[in-house]
Design an enzyme around this catalytic site. Structure first.
Site, PDB file in Angstrom:
ATOM      1  N   HIS A  82      31.597  -4.442  -6.292  1.00  0.00           N
ATOM      2  CA  HIS A  82      31.671  -5.166  -5.024  1.00  0.00           C
ATOM      3  C   HIS A  82      33.067  -5.747  -4.814  1.00  0.00           C
ATOM      4  CE1 HIS A  82      30.642  -7.884  -1.751  1.00  0.00           C
ATOM      5  NE2 HIS A  82      29.454  -7.334  -1.694  1.00  0.00           N
ATOM      6  N   GLY A 163      45.777 -24.929   0.998  1.00  0.00           N
ATOM      7  CA  GLY A 163      46.466 -24.525  -0.217  1.00  0.00           C
ATOM      8  C   GLY A 163      47.796 -23.859   0.042  1.00  0.00           C
ATOM      9  N   ARG A 165      50.765 -20.755  -0.802  1.00  0.00           N
ATOM     10  CA  ARG A 165      50.754 -19.298  -0.726  1.00  0.00           C
ATOM     11  C   ARG A 165      50.696 -18.661  -2.119  1.00  0.00           C
ATOM     12  NH1 ARG A 165      52.263 -16.650   4.041  1.00  0.00           N
ATOM     13  NH2 ARG A 165      52.895 -18.023   5.775  1.00  0.00           N
ATOM     14  N   ILE A 167      47.555 -17.790  -5.353  1.00  0.00           N
ATOM     15  CA  ILE A 167      46.170 -17.918  -5.794  1.00  0.00           C
ATOM     16  C   ILE A 167      46.089 -18.801  -7.039  1.00  0.00           C
ATOM     17  CG2 ILE A 167      45.500 -15.669  -4.858  1.00  0.00           C
ATOM     18  CD1 ILE A 167      45.631 -14.559  -7.731  1.00  0.00           C
ATOM     19  N   HIS A 168      44.912 -19.319  -7.282  1.00  0.00           N
ATOM     20  CA  HIS A 168      44.652 -19.967  -8.564  1.00  0.00           C
ATOM     21  C   HIS A 168      44.757 -18.881  -9.625  1.00  0.00           C
ATOM     22  CE1 HIS A 168      42.317 -21.730 -11.847  1.00  0.00           C
ATOM     23  NE2 HIS A 168      42.452 -22.914 -11.264  1.00  0.00           N
ATOM     24  N   PRO A 169      45.441 -19.112 -10.737  1.00  0.00           N
ATOM     25  CA  PRO A 169      45.724 -18.027 -11.690  1.00  0.00           C
ATOM     26  C   PRO A 169      44.505 -17.316 -12.247  1.00  0.00           C
ATOM     27  CG  PRO A 169      46.280 -20.193 -12.606  1.00  0.00           C
ATOM     28  CD  PRO A 169      46.057 -20.379 -11.149  1.00  0.00           C
ATOM     29  N   THR A 170      43.384 -18.001 -12.394  1.00  0.00           N
ATOM     30  CA  THR A 170      42.186 -17.349 -12.934  1.00  0.00           C
ATOM     31  C   THR A 170      41.004 -17.367 -11.968  1.00  0.00           C
ATOM     32  OG1 THR A 170      41.513 -19.418 -14.022  1.00  0.00           O
ATOM     33  CG2 THR A 170      42.788 -17.824 -15.328  1.00  0.00           C
ATOM     34  N   ALA A 171      40.999 -18.290 -10.996  1.00  0.00           N
ATOM     35  CA  ALA A 171      39.873 -18.401 -10.059  1.00  0.00           C
ATOM     36  C   ALA A 171      40.164 -17.762  -8.709  1.00  0.00           C
ATOM     37  CB  ALA A 171      39.499 -19.871  -9.851  1.00  0.00           C
ATOM     38  N   GLY A 172      41.394 -17.317  -8.486  1.00  0.00           N
ATOM     39  CA  GLY A 172      41.730 -16.603  -7.269  1.00  0.00           C
ATOM     40  C   GLY A 172      41.713 -17.466  -6.023  1.00  0.00           C
TER      41      GLY A 172
END
Length: 298
Positions: A82, A163, A165, A167-172
């Protein structure tokens, strides 16, 4: 009567039951909220939770679930059939009783703001919460997925609504928004040929000239070696379940393929399912409100 909002967060975890149960514990921990259902799919590597509650409780549980997901799900190690872009991929808020869509928009903005300020997870607002027309469609928002999102966020028209520009490094990154009720519905084909599922999906989805209220993609369930037409039916008064099922069955027959079965993800309204029974049983002069026993009991 008390206000009721439905929330259906989708998490990018469907293969480690212990992590899903950790999320379930959080879902059950907030006063004023009930966890109605949750299910996981290993091929999709995804879990869908269905909660209802008052506006305050539902906003709190959405935040707490997203925070927990960021602690236990690492998107750099995630794979699945998905499309996805975050540990909590999408959080929709749906008005159920004595709540307006505008109130759900307010909830979506509150949660998005808090996720950025307290957890550092950026978000896009989508559907009725969207800040521009090109962000209304979740598929467009998610395009690029987790791996392509860092580059996408640098484009002029894809700065997060909340936020920076990046992403959160592990949570996106997470999509958050208010929308009407929809039904997540999948049809499994008796073939492993993914191209057939993709062709059928293209024919039935509204964006390609198919059913107005149908969004569809073709995917492969690797654990079963089965092709699937995966759908969101965003208005079953416009596009009933049975019409989509019959169309998929007809298109599949053109390729000599049968239907293995179908599946409902999460919850659906009784009316949408009774409409299917009425259609296939060819009941004449059927009155849903008068002739369904449970409608006289509750």
């Amino acid at each position: 009567m008390a206000k009721i909002v439905e929330c259906i967060p989708n998490f990018s975890e469907g293969r480690v039951p212990e992590r899903v149960e950790e999320l379930a514990v959080v879902a059950k921990s907030v006063p004023g909220v009930s966890l109605l259902d949750y299910s996981s799919d290993a091929s999709h590597n995804r879990s869908v939770f269905t909660l209802i509650g008052d506006p305050v409780g539902i906003a709190e549980v959405a935040f707490q679930l997203c925070k927990k997901a960021s602690e236990i799900i690492d998107m750099t190690k995630h794979s699945g059939e998905h499309p996805r872009m975050g540990a909590t991929d999408v959080i929709p808020f749906v008005p159920i009783r004595d709540v307006s869509i505008d109130e759900c928009i307010d909830i979506s903005e509150q949660v998005a703001r808090r996720l950025w300020l307290e957890v550092g997870i950026p978000s896009f607002l989508y559907e009725y919460s969207a800040s521009s027309p090109d962000r209304r469609n979740l598929a467009e928002v998610r395009k690029g997925e987790f791996e392509g999102m860092p580059e996408k966020l640098l484009q002029d028209n894809w700065e997060p609504d909340f936020g920076m520009r990046e992403i959160h490094p592990t949570a996106g990154i997470t999509a958050i928004g208010a929308r009407p009720p929809l039904i997540a519905y999948n049809v499994n084909l008796d073939t492993s040929n993914l191209d057939i599922a993709k062709i059928i999906a293209r024919k039935i989805r509204g964006s390609s000239g198919g059913f107005q209220a149908c969004k569809a993609i073709g995917i492969k369930l690797e654990d079963r070696n089965v092709a699937q037409v995966s759908m969101n039916l965003v208005n079953t008064e416009i596009t009933p379940i049975y019409e989509v099922f019959d169309a998929i069955k007809h298109e599949a027959k053109c390729y000599g393929v049968d239907i293995l079965g179908s599946e409902l993800i999460g919850l659906a309204s009784a009316k949408s399912l009774i409409d299917c029974a009425e259609h296939y049983l060819q009941i004449e002069n059927f009155d849903y409100k008068r002739q369904v026993l449970e409608n006289h009991l509750f």
